[in-house]
Design an enzyme around this catalytic site. Structure first.
Site, mmCIF file in Angstrom:
data_model
loop_
_atom_site.group_PDB
_atom_site.id
_atom_site.type_symbol
_atom_site.label_atom_id
_atom_site.label_comp_id
_atom_site.label_asym_id
_atom_site.label_seq_id
_atom_site.Cartn_x
_atom_site.Cartn_y
_atom_site.Cartn_z
ATOM 1 N N LYS A 122 0.873 -1.048 0.134
ATOM 2 C CA LYS A 122 -0.030 0.049 0.151
ATOM 3 C C LYS A 122 0.849 1.413 0.047
ATOM 4 C CE LYS A 122 -3.873 -2.392 1.817
ATOM 5 N NZ LYS A 122 -4.470 -2.831 3.319
ATOM 6 N N GLN A 169 -4.637 -1.672 9.580
ATOM 7 C CA GLN A 169 -4.526 -2.936 8.750
ATOM 8 C C GLN A 169 -5.115 -3.755 9.903
ATOM 9 O OE1 GLN A 169 -3.263 -3.577 5.743
ATOM 10 N NE2 GLN A 169 -4.244 -5.619 6.231
ATOM 11 N N ASP A 172 -10.914 3.027 4.138
ATOM 12 C CA ASP A 172 -11.298 1.461 4.047
ATOM 13 C C ASP A 172 -12.898 1.456 3.935
ATOM 14 O OD1 ASP A 172 -9.558 -0.406 3.526
ATOM 15 O OD2 ASP A 172 -9.044 -0.681 5.693
#
Ligand code: NDP
Length: 280
Positions: free
Chosen positions: A53, A97, A120
């Site tokens: 990422k 994450q 997200d």
């Protein structure tokens, strides 16, 4: 006739190129899009995802910072960091994450991310907005599925879509997005009585199960579009999807490969959401 391949690698590269242009436009206006990625602990798969990422951000010119915290980090410390990032004007998107260590309440942490920075798209408020059709961030993997459909020139309107899997990160949101695009949607899961019969109805079949090659060619309608979200490791090196590719490709009109289908789209959509957050 064998199916046409929905090439996620190629389409993701196109999306990244579009994002790169948008980043240049934003920078010309004095806006420098920024993403903060938070990683707690040393899970090897998570480390790879976070590195990818970060690298993807650099490639398109998005500022990115990675906060690597030890596994023993307390929930209070993590929430404090989120609070700082929420207030940081350099940062437009925050990604924590997952999974987090067991002693941390994932829901609490995700919910602490400011709604306008939740790139997200996992927070309850963002998901609520997705369901009622309000402005929101589309969660990255489902969004990637929708862009693949769009690039193949497939309009979900009026079509019968079957989603296999009802997780909060893939199955449920992709079903909502298909519904918003006027598909007639069925969601299947582990208690579905006759999965094969449900799948055979699908003009659009999305598999997000996590069971290697569960869906076989005999479960697919002639000409259907098959999007395989699954990533399953079999043996030492081989990755397979939730769909048995060889048999399914004999029936489908379009199909995504694994790897090289939905996987590359996920990060591309994260970049897109970060730029969108900066634009807003
Ligand atoms: P989850 O484990 O959270 O959900 C799996 C879903 O599949 C559940 O709803 C479960 O039903 C259902 N299911 C399990 N077994 C069966 C069965 N035999 N028949 C029908 N349904 C079944 O998985 P995720 O949604 O997180 O991920 C799904 C897959 O997608 C995984 O392989 C994952 O690695 C991959 N993935 C890929 C991404 C990418 O970037 N390409 C991103 C995210 C995930 P129930 O609810 O009843 O238990």
């Amino acid at each position: 006739m064998p199916a046409q391949i929905l090439d996620g690698k190629k389409i993701a590269a196109e999306v990244r190129a579009e994002v790169k242009e948008e980043v240049s436009r934003l920078k010309a206006e004095g806006i420098n899009p920024g993403l903060a990625v938070v990683l707690v602990g040393e899970d090897p798969a998570s480390q790879v995802y976070v590195r990818n990422k970060h690298r993807a951000c650099e490639e398109v010119g998005i500022y990115s910072e990675v906060h690597r915290l030890p596994a023993a980090t307390s929930q209070a410390e993590l929430l404090k960091l989120i609070d700082q990032l929420n207030k940081d004007p350099k940062i437009h998107g925050i990604l924590v994450q997952l999974p987090l260590p067991d002693h941390i309440d994932e829901k609490k942490v995700i919910d602490a991310i400011a709604l306008e920075k939740d790139v997200d798209g996992f927070s309850p408020a963002n998901v609520g907005n997705l369901v009622i059709g309000d402005k929101c961030f589309y969660p990255c993997t489902p969004h990637g599925c929708m862009v693949l459909l769009e690039k193949a020139g497939i309009d979900p309107k009026g079509k019968k879509a079957v989603v296999v899997g009802r997780s909060n990160i893939v199955g449920k949101p992709v079903a909502m997005m298909l519904l918003a695009r006027h598909a007639t949607v069925t969601i299947c899961h582990s208690r579905t009585r006759d999965l094969a019969a449900e799948c055979r109805q699908a003009d659009i079949l999305i598999a997000a199960v996590g069971k290697p090659e569960l869906i076989t060619g005999d479960m697919i309608k002639e000409g259907a579009v098959v999007i395989d979200v699954g990533i399953n490791r079999v043996g030492e090196k081989k990755l397979v999807g939730d769909v048995h590719f060889e048999s399914a490709a004999q029936k489908a009109g379009w199909i995504t490969p694994v790897p090289g289908g939905v996987g590359p789209m996920t990060i591309a959509m994260l970049l897109k959401n970060t730029v969108e957050a900066a634009r807003r």
